[in-house]
Design a protein around this motif. Sequence first.
Motif, short mmCIF file in Angstrom:
data_model
loop_
_atom_site.label_atom_id
_atom_site.label_comp_id
_atom_site.label_asym_id
_atom_site.label_seq_id
_atom_site.Cartn_x
_atom_site.Cartn_y
_atom_site.Cartn_z
N CYS A 11 0.82 -1.22 0.00
CA CYS A 11 0.00 0.00 0.00
C CYS A 11 0.85 1.27 0.00
N GLY A 12 2.13 1.14 0.24
CA GLY A 12 3.01 2.30 0.18
C GLY A 12 3.23 2.99 1.51
N GLN A 13 2.54 2.52 2.56
CA GLN A 13 2.70 3.15 3.88
C GLN A 13 4.11 2.92 4.43
N VAL A 14 4.61 1.68 4.28
CA VAL A 14 5.96 1.36 4.75
C VAL A 14 6.94 1.49 3.60
N ARG A 15 7.94 2.35 3.82
CA ARG A 15 9.06 2.45 2.87
C ARG A 15 10.34 2.33 3.68
N TYR A 16 11.31 1.63 3.14
CA TYR A 16 12.57 1.44 3.86
C TYR A 16 13.74 1.49 2.90
N ARG A 17 14.93 1.62 3.48
CA ARG A 17 16.16 1.65 2.70
C ARG A 17 17.20 0.80 3.41
N LEU A 18 17.95 0.03 2.66
CA LEU A 18 19.09 -0.69 3.23
C LEU A 18 20.33 0.18 3.07
N CYS A 80 -1.63 -2.67 5.16
CA CYS A 80 -1.94 -3.72 4.18
C CYS A 80 -1.48 -5.11 4.59
N GLY A 81 -0.70 -5.21 5.67
CA GLY A 81 -0.30 -6.52 6.16
C GLY A 81 0.88 -7.15 5.45
N THR A 82 1.43 -6.48 4.46
CA THR A 82 2.61 -7.04 3.78
C THR A 82 3.74 -7.27 4.78
N ALA A 83 4.33 -8.46 4.72
CA ALA A 83 5.49 -8.76 5.57
C ALA A 83 6.74 -8.24 4.89
N VAL A 84 7.38 -7.27 5.52
CA VAL A 84 8.56 -6.66 4.88
C VAL A 84 9.88 -7.24 5.40
N TRP A 85 9.89 -7.70 6.65
CA TRP A 85 11.08 -8.38 7.17
C TRP A 85 10.72 -9.15 8.41
N SER A 86 11.70 -9.86 8.96
CA SER A 86 11.45 -10.61 10.18
C SER A 86 12.74 -10.78 10.97
N HIS A 87 12.56 -11.23 12.23
CA HIS A 87 13.68 -11.55 13.12
C HIS A 87 13.50 -12.99 13.58
N TYR A 88 14.56 -13.77 13.42
CA TYR A 88 14.50 -15.17 13.82
C TYR A 88 15.15 -15.37 15.18
N GLY A 89 14.63 -16.32 15.93
CA GLY A 89 15.27 -16.75 17.18
C GLY A 89 15.34 -15.66 18.23
N GLY A 90 14.47 -14.66 18.12
CA GLY A 90 14.48 -13.57 19.10
C GLY A 90 15.68 -12.64 18.94
N THR A 95 18.24 -8.59 10.87
CA THR A 95 16.96 -8.50 10.17
C THR A 95 17.02 -9.33 8.90
N PHE A 96 15.96 -10.09 8.66
CA PHE A 96 15.82 -10.87 7.43
C PHE A 96 14.82 -10.11 6.54
N VAL A 97 15.34 -9.36 5.61
CA VAL A 97 14.50 -8.54 4.74
C VAL A 97 13.92 -9.42 3.62
N ARG A 98 12.63 -9.33 3.42
CA ARG A 98 12.00 -10.11 2.36
C ARG A 98 12.30 -9.45 1.01
N VAL A 99 13.13 -10.15 0.25
CA VAL A 99 13.70 -9.56 -0.96
C VAL A 99 12.61 -9.13 -1.96
N GLY A 100 11.49 -9.85 -1.95
CA GLY A 100 10.41 -9.51 -2.87
C GLY A 100 9.79 -8.15 -2.60
N THR A 101 10.06 -7.56 -1.42
CA THR A 101 9.51 -6.23 -1.14
C THR A 101 10.45 -5.11 -1.59
N LEU A 102 11.64 -5.47 -2.07
CA LEU A 102 12.54 -4.44 -2.60
C LEU A 102 12.01 -3.95 -3.96
N ASP A 103 12.33 -2.71 -4.27
CA ASP A 103 11.90 -2.18 -5.57
C ASP A 103 12.55 -2.96 -6.70
N GLU A 104 13.79 -3.43 -6.46
CA GLU A 104 14.49 -4.21 -7.49
C GLU A 104 15.00 -5.52 -6.90
#
Length: 155
Positions: A11-18, A80-90, A95-104
Motif C-alpha cells: 500500500c506504500g505506507q511502509v518504505r525502507y532503505r538498506l 496492508c499486512g505485507t510482511a517486509v522483514w522478520s527476526h528469527y530466534g528472538g 533482520t531478514f528482509v523479504r527480498v520480494g519487497t525491494l523495488d528491485e
Amino acid sequence: MPDSPEGGCACGQVRYRLRSAPLFVHCCHCKDCQRQTGSAFVLNALIETGRVECLSGEPALSPMPTDSGRPHDVARCSGCGTAVWSHYGGVKALTFVRVGTLDEPVALPPDVHIYTRSKLPWIALPSGLPAFEAYYDSKTLWPAESLARRRAIFG
Ligand SMILES: [Zn+2]
Ligand SMILES: [Zn+2]
C-alpha cells in the motif's frame, strides 16, 4: 546492486532503505516459509538491523508459530499486512528482509538454498549454488567481510 536499495509494502505506507549490501541472501524452502508466504519459498536478505532505515510507516511485529518452536517475529505494514522483514530466534540485531519487497529484487539473488528437504519437486535449483537439506554453517560459506560484520554485532 544499487548502493542503498529501497523497498516497501503493497500500500506504500511502509518504505525502507538498506544502508549497505546484505550479509548474505537465503532462499528458504522450509515449511514455515511456505505457509507464511503462501508460496514455494521465501527470499531473505540478512542484514544488521541498524542498517535498515525506515523511511515511513513503522511496521508492527507479530509473533509467528514455528515448527521448531524458536521465536520468529514478522514485521508487517499495519495498513496492508505485507510482511517486509522478520527476526528469527528472538535476535533483534539481525533482520531478514523479504527480498520480494525491494523495488528491485533482481539485484539480490540468493547465495544459498536451504531446507531443500521440503523444496517443491518442480522447482529446479541452479547448479553451482550451494544447497542444503536443512541449515548450514555460515562460517564455511559467508564471505570474510560478512563474517566480520556479524562478529561486530554478536561479538
Ligand atoms: Zn502497506
Ligand atoms: Zn524457511
